[in-house]
Design an enzyme around this catalytic site. Structure first.
Site, PDB file in Angstrom:
ATOM      1  N   HIS A 369       0.802  -1.238   0.000  1.00 53.27           N
ATOM      2  CA  HIS A 369       0.000   0.000   0.000  1.00 53.27           C
ATOM      3  C   HIS A 369       0.824   1.272   0.000  1.00 53.27           C
ATOM      4  O   HIS A 369       0.263   2.351   0.151  1.00 53.27           O
ATOM      5  CB  HIS A 369      -0.915   0.045   1.222  1.00 53.27           C
ATOM      6  CG  HIS A 369      -1.990  -0.987   1.232  1.00 53.27           C
ATOM      7  ND1 HIS A 369      -3.240  -0.769   0.707  1.00 53.27           N
ATOM      8  CD2 HIS A 369      -1.994  -2.255   1.697  1.00 53.27           C
ATOM      9  CE1 HIS A 369      -3.983  -1.852   0.868  1.00 53.27           C
ATOM     10  NE2 HIS A 369      -3.238  -2.781   1.463  1.00 53.27           N
ATOM     11  N   LYS A 560      -8.033  14.114   4.341  1.00 54.15           N
ATOM     12  CA  LYS A 560      -7.131  12.954   4.314  1.00 54.15           C
ATOM     13  C   LYS A 560      -6.094  13.184   5.387  1.00 54.15           C
ATOM     14  O   LYS A 560      -5.992  14.285   5.917  1.00 54.15           O
ATOM     15  CB  LYS A 560      -6.470  12.826   2.941  1.00 54.15           C
ATOM     16  CG  LYS A 560      -5.867  14.139   2.423  1.00 54.15           C
ATOM     17  CD  LYS A 560      -5.234  13.990   1.048  1.00 54.15           C
ATOM     18  CE  LYS A 560      -6.214  14.032  -0.099  1.00 54.15           C
ATOM     19  NZ  LYS A 560      -6.275  12.804  -0.855  1.00 54.15           N
ATOM     20  N   ARG A 561      -5.308  12.131   5.706  1.00 52.78           N
ATOM     21  CA  ARG A 561      -4.233  12.350   6.668  1.00 52.78           C
ATOM     22  C   ARG A 561      -3.332  13.497   6.189  1.00 52.78           C
ATOM     23  O   ARG A 561      -3.174  13.725   4.995  1.00 52.78           O
ATOM     24  CB  ARG A 561      -3.418  11.062   6.840  1.00 52.78           C
ATOM     25  CG  ARG A 561      -4.145   9.979   7.616  1.00 52.78           C
ATOM     26  CD  ARG A 561      -4.452  10.429   9.037  1.00 52.78           C
ATOM     27  NE  ARG A 561      -3.240  10.492   9.823  1.00 52.78           N
ATOM     28  CZ  ARG A 561      -2.824   9.535  10.654  1.00 52.78           C
ATOM     29  NH1 ARG A 561      -3.545   8.440  10.825  1.00 52.78           N
ATOM     30  NH2 ARG A 561      -1.704   9.664  11.321  1.00 52.78           N
ATOM     31  N   LYS A 566       1.060  14.624   0.413  1.00 52.30           N
ATOM     32  CA  LYS A 566      -0.316  14.918  -0.014  1.00 52.30           C
ATOM     33  C   LYS A 566      -0.517  16.407  -0.303  1.00 52.30           C
ATOM     34  O   LYS A 566      -1.518  16.821  -0.861  1.00 52.30           O
ATOM     35  CB  LYS A 566      -1.312  14.438   1.039  1.00 52.30           C
ATOM     36  CG  LYS A 566      -1.284  12.910   1.250  1.00 52.30           C
ATOM     37  CD  LYS A 566      -2.266  12.479   2.327  1.00 52.30           C
ATOM     38  CE  LYS A 566      -2.129  11.022   2.715  1.00 52.30           C
ATOM     39  NZ  LYS A 566      -2.882  10.107   1.835  1.00 52.30           N
ATOM     40  N   THR A 668      -8.434   6.682  -1.892  1.00 53.82           N
ATOM     41  CA  THR A 668      -9.804   6.152  -1.963  1.00 53.82           C
ATOM     42  C   THR A 668     -10.814   7.272  -1.709  1.00 53.82           C
ATOM     43  O   THR A 668     -11.939   7.215  -2.170  1.00 53.82           O
ATOM     44  CB  THR A 668     -10.014   5.015  -0.936  1.00 53.82           C
ATOM     45  OG1 THR A 668      -9.408   5.404   0.305  1.00 53.82           O
ATOM     46  CG2 THR A 668      -9.400   3.722  -1.416  1.00 53.82           C
ATOM     47  N   LYS A 672     -14.594   8.393  -3.336  1.00 53.79           N
ATOM     48  CA  LYS A 672     -15.805   8.764  -2.589  1.00 53.79           C
ATOM     49  C   LYS A 672     -16.325  10.112  -3.073  1.00 53.79           C
ATOM     50  O   LYS A 672     -17.531  10.299  -3.258  1.00 53.79           O
ATOM     51  CB  LYS A 672     -15.511   8.796  -1.084  1.00 53.79           C
ATOM     52  CG  LYS A 672     -15.155   7.421  -0.531  1.00 53.79           C
ATOM     53  CD  LYS A 672     -14.482   7.475   0.841  1.00 53.79           C
ATOM     54  CE  LYS A 672     -13.766   6.162   1.119  1.00 53.79           C
ATOM     55  NZ  LYS A 672     -12.852   6.247   2.277  1.00 53.79           N
TER      56      LYS A 672
HETATM   57  C1  26V Z   1       2.585   5.055   6.500  1.00 52.00           C
HETATM   58  C2  26V Z   1       3.560   5.897   6.923  1.00 52.00           C
HETATM   59  C3  26V Z   1       4.425   5.470   7.994  1.00 52.00           C
HETATM   60  C4  26V Z   1       5.553   6.363   8.301  1.00 52.00           C
HETATM   61  C5  26V Z   1       5.883   7.384   7.291  1.00 52.00           C
HETATM   62  C6  26V Z   1       4.710   8.063   6.753  1.00 52.00           C
HETATM   63  C7  26V Z   1       3.713   7.121   6.311  1.00 52.00           C
HETATM   64  C8  26V Z   1       2.873   7.450   5.277  1.00 52.00           C
HETATM   65  C9  26V Z   1       1.904   6.596   4.874  1.00 52.00           C
HETATM   66  C10 26V Z   1       1.764   5.393   5.484  1.00 52.00           C
HETATM   67  C11 26V Z   1       0.653   4.542   5.033  1.00 52.00           C
HETATM   68  C12 26V Z   1       1.010   3.181   4.733  1.00 52.00           C
HETATM   69  C13 26V Z   1      -0.100   2.337   4.288  1.00 52.00           C
HETATM   70  C14 26V Z   1      -1.323   3.044   3.806  1.00 52.00           C
HETATM   71  O1  26V Z   1      -2.211   3.386   4.560  1.00 52.00           O
HETATM   72  N1  26V Z   1      -1.431   3.244   2.511  1.00 52.00           N
HETATM   73  C15 26V Z   1      -2.601   3.794   1.876  1.00 52.00           C
HETATM   74  O2  26V Z   1      -3.393   2.699   1.451  1.00 52.00           O
HETATM   75  C16 26V Z   1      -4.571   3.114   0.797  1.00 52.00           C
HETATM   76  C17 26V Z   1      -5.369   1.859   0.495  1.00 52.00           C
HETATM   77  O3  26V Z   1      -4.702   1.084  -0.428  1.00 52.00           O
HETATM   78  C18 26V Z   1      -4.234   3.904  -0.446  1.00 52.00           C
HETATM   79  O4  26V Z   1      -5.424   4.335  -1.053  1.00 52.00           O
HETATM   80  C19 26V Z   1      -3.368   5.102  -0.098  1.00 52.00           C
HETATM   81  O5  26V Z   1      -2.946   5.762  -1.270  1.00 52.00           O
HETATM   82  C20 26V Z   1      -2.167   4.645   0.701  1.00 52.00           C
HETATM   83  O6  26V Z   1      -1.424   5.756   1.180  1.00 52.00           O
END
Ligand code: 26V
Length: 839
Positions: A369, A560-561, A566, A668, A672
């Site tokens: 992801h 979003k986060r 982003k 996602t 929406k």
């Molecule tokens: C994790 C972390 C951890 C530390 C550094 C910053 C950071 C940034 C993002 C994440 C997310 C990791 C996994 C995640 O939530 N990915 C998201 O998954 C969604 C479903 O597939 C996708 O739509 C998003 O684009 C994706 O960011």
């Protein structure tokens, strides 16, 4: 008037659906479960009584579904995920059961505010964002398509923190979601599982003279399953989400107790329960927190032991495990399952390595992801080995066999071996979880076309060379039940009046709306619906934030986060640009806009928190200044979550999907918004690309560098100052912030953010600025022509069929899991006196 003996009760109190029965059941539950008379009952008592009334009405489906899966020999999907961001259950269950209107009438008949009861539910926020919410959408689609499936995860006592905004800053509050009880779950302590940790391993010779290894753990922790029904839309299928809670094991630390160290034993008991206390936020970096590894191993071990136990109960040979279960790894968080299944098959089931490995490889599939290097999980060897000594040995063995194969195919290529090794030995030694997932899975997928392509080119390029056949794409989708039917009843009615209701389960049917695009009456209705929703949101913003916004203005949203990739700061630079234009020329004609932001920043991510402060600081000035306040408004909606999302997405005119190309795996929220008729302003990133392909380039506002251009620019040597120095407006906007205009003269406050933009700007905000501003100006132009805008809006909704999670799940079932629907026959499992026996 009938004589009394002929008045037969045709409806059961726990299943009947007539208004009278529903009312009676509701009051009964208030009395017998909540223990309250109506006049003393709180809003929460009423909510609980209603929740139990609804739960009763899905229990027959739930238990029949479970019994069917146990009796039949079909393959089941097991979706392993450390996060499930389910959102509130009540409304969704009412929609899926098809009793929303009856229940609403029954409640309102008792003079109770139905909406207030829906609002009362504290949502289970057991996820950070996209990944956890995707898991929830997939469970909905699995049940709706009658696919035998389980979700397995962790029952965190505290989910993602609640966000408050104080003086423009984010403040984190613990999420006590279980405070008033959770009516949707049933604990099953009788099916608890013991999970070992720590200790050491030793070799021994078994009774048949074979050399074997046993793990002598230093501790065991008990996992208790908590089950929640996941009902499909208008089907009899109600699958199970099983979340594990950690408790002290019964046999736990008896010696301390016997030695008289009673308090020591109790302290350790409390420590055991800490394991599932809190969900970790996605922090600025994935740091090797031991408790996080403990959580991951805990839920995975509970799950696998439980699955093996099911097979034993069915007398199904464990050697055919993979025929019965398709295990999906939602990112690397559950990837330790590969080593754990090996351990269980080798040490407990006494299989030989090759047989065990064949089962593992046929059972697992892995979804990636994110491409962000700082988000890829790795564990320091020392910590890993002290917590899971047996698993470390197994991983070394997997690695050594794997690297032997690589050596055969690429003789003498030592660099390649180092790159592919499951153990990172470039500095401190780490276990690379994504690599373990790749080697142990039969299929590896990304979550949008571009993301899957980049996976093969970048982070997993070496694995792609070794196993090209494993790689595939599964573009994400979202459930139209929650994100349209439940959250946007007005648009749902308008669509259904036009084309019937089949679209709810077959989202491609929305295409039929295309024939209404040239119907001026329909366009007017479409606008009326959007306007009414925007009025509702305006009322909410006024009530919650005291900000008055004009529902006629363009609602421009980014929720979003908060993360630099982003680029919420690019959005705020646009706001500041518009403001500066007005300051320079107060008579300028400008399309009025309301900018709505929402999202949480990881608690340790300083830059993200400063971005929230910047949004609020700009809002404070712009919302007050007479030159701008009637044309520009900025609102930061605190505590963005599923519940608030359900209010936000339907009210948007414009959806901001402005990540640096190549960084957002899929997104996602973009889906929406567009489903609800928002137009997108976006980069060629993640699923934006596919959304644009579907809705048509003319109905999508594209700007910015492509992923390839981003790559080239970085390779050439990107210098952000080149962009600011040659762009008068950009420089002026940056200076305005630097001068303290939005910070009461404080020139230091936003310096870290500005320094980052002007020194390295890793996410190319300045490079994309002008293209973004030009594109926004086109957006404003089009919005001035309501008919043109509505045409585009209708076409966006009409062409979003592809992004239903039903489509995504069909693809997973067909290409990865090889599972078929199993319809549930409610008559097959009567519960009556004749079928009683103690198990
Ligand atoms: C994790 C972390 C951890 C530390 C550094 C910053 C950071 C940034 C993002 C994440 C997310 C990791 C996994 C995640 O939530 N990915 C998201 O998954 C969604 C479903 O597939 C996708 O739509 C998003 O684009 C994706 O960011």
């Amino acid at each position: 008037m009938q004589p009394p003996e002929i008045q037969i009760r045709v409806e059961d109190d726990r299943t009947g659906l007539s208004q009278e029965t529903l009312k009676r059941a509701f009051l009964d539950n208030l009395f017998y479960i909540q223990g309250k008379f109506p006049r003393l009952a709180s809003k929460n008592d009423y909510y609980m009584a209603l929740a139990y009334t609804v739960r009763d009405r899905l229990l027959k489906r739930w238990l029949s579904t479970t019994a069917t899966y146990l009796d039949r020999q079909q393959r089941c999907v097991c979706y392993l995920s450390a996060e499930f961001l389910m959102g509130p259950h009540l409304g969704n269950n009412l929609i899926n059961l098809g009793i929303y209107d009856q229940v609403k009438r029954a409640v309102e008949d008792l003079c109770i505010d139905f909406e207030a009861l829906l609002e009362q539910e504290e949502e289970p926020g057991l996820g950070n964002g996209g990944l956890g919410r995707l898991a929830a959408c997939y469970l909905d689609s699995l049940a709706t398509q009658e696919i035998p499936a389980f979700g397995f995860g962790i029952r965190y006592e505290f989910g993602i923190f609640d966000q408050e905004i104080k003086d423009g800053w984010q403040v984190e509050i613990t999420d006590k979601w279980l405070r008033y009880g959770n009516p949707w779950e049933i604990p099953r302590p009788e099916w608890s599982v013991e999970v070992p940790f720590g200790g050491y391993t030793e070799r021994f010779r078994d009774e048949r003279g074979r050399d074997r290894i046993r793990w002598i753990p230093s501790q065991t922790i008990k996992g208790i399953p908590y089950d929640t029904p996941i009902l499909g839309y208008r089907t009899n299928t109600a699958n199970t989400l099983r979340l594990w809670k950690a408790e002290a094991s019964e046999s736990f630390n008896f010696s301390a107790f016997n030695d008289g160290d009673y308090y020591g034993a109790v302290r350790e008991k409390v420590m055991s329960e800490n394991l599932t206390k809190v969900l970790y936020p996605n922090d600025a970096k994935v740091i090797g927190k031991q408790l996080r590894l403990e959580q991951q191993f805990f839920f995975v071990s509970c799950t696998l032991q439980h699955l093996i136990r099911i097979l034993a109960g069915q007398n199904f040979p464990v050697a055919r495990f993979h025929e019965k279960f398709a295990l999906q790894l939602n990112d690397t968080h559950p990837a330790i399952a590969i080593a754990e299944l090996m351990r269980l098959l080798l040490d407990r089931e006494q299989m030989d390595w090759d047989a065990a490995w064949a089962i593992v490889q046929q059972s697992f599939a892995y979804t990636n992801h994110t491409l962000l290097p700082e988000a890829l999980e790795k564990w320091p060897i020392a910590m890993f080995g002290s917590l899971l000594p047996r698993h470390l040995e197994i991983i070394y063995e997997i690695n050594s066999r794997f690297l032997d194969e690589v050596r055969l195919r690429f003789p003498g290529d030592n660099d390649r071996l180092a790159r592919l090794s499951l153990i990172d030995e470039s500095g401190e030694r780490y276990v690379r979880m994504a690599y373990l997932a790749c080697v142990g899975s039969h299929t590896i997928n990304g979550v949008a076309e571009l993301h899957s392509a980049l996976l093969k080119k970048t982070v997993l390029a070496d694995f792609y060379e070794v196993f090209p056949e494993k790689f595939t794409n599964k573009t994400n989708g979202v459930t139209p039940r929650r994100w349209l039917v439940l959250s946007n009843p007005r648009l749902t009615d308008l669509i259904t009046d036009a084309i019937g209701s089949r679209w709810i389960e077959h989202l491609e049917d929305l295409r039929q709306l295309e024939s209404y695009v040239e119907d001026a009456g329909f366009r007017a209705q479409w606008r009326q619906v959007k306007y009414a929703i925007k009025q509702d949101l305006a009322a909410y913003l006024e009530k919650r934030l005291g900000i008055q916004v004009d529902p006629q203005s363009l609602f421009d949203m980014q929720v979003k986060r908060i993360h630099e990739y982003k680029r919420q700061h690019l959005n705020i630079l646009h706001v500041a640009t518009l403001y500066l234009r007005l300051k320079r020329d107060p008579n300028l004609e400008m399309t009025p806009r309301t900018f709505i932001f929402g999202g949480k920043a990881a608690p340790s991510y300083t830059m993200a928190k400063l971005t929230i402060k910047l949004v609020n600081a700009v809002g404070e000035i712009v919302n007050k200044d007479p030159v701008s306040r009637d044309r520009l408004k900025v609102a930061f909606v605190p505590d963005f979550n599923v519940t608030i999302g359900q209010k936000i997405y339907p009210a948007a005119d414009l959806s901001e999907q402005i990540s640096t190309a190549g960084m957002e795996a899929s997104g996602t929220g973009n889906m929406k918004f567009a489903m609800n008729g928002a137009l997108t302003i976006g980069t060629l990133d993640g699923a934006n690309i596919e959304i644009r392909e579907e809705v048509g380039a003319e109905n999508f506002f594209l700007f910015g560098l492509s992923a390839a251009e981003v790559c080239e620019l970085k390779a050439r040597g990107y210098r952000p100052q080149d962009y600011s120095q040659s762009n008068e407006m950009l420089q002026a906007v940056l200076d305005l912030i630097a001068d303290g205009y939005f910070s009461h003269g404080d020139r230091d406050l936003f310096r870290p953010l500005l320094d980052r933009l002007q020194s390295d700007d890793p996410f190319l905000v300045l490079a994309d600025y002008q293209s973004y501003i030009d594109c926004q100006d086109r957006v404003s132009q089009v919005y001035r022509d309501p008919d043109q805008w509505s045409r585009k809006s209708i076409l966006n909704t009409a062409r979003m069929g592809k992004f239903s999670s039903d489509r995504a799940i069909r693809e997973y079932c067909r290409d990865i899991w090889k599972v078929e629907p199993v319809p549930i026959d409610l008559a097959a499992y009567p519960f009556d006196a004749g079928s009683c026996q103690i198990q």
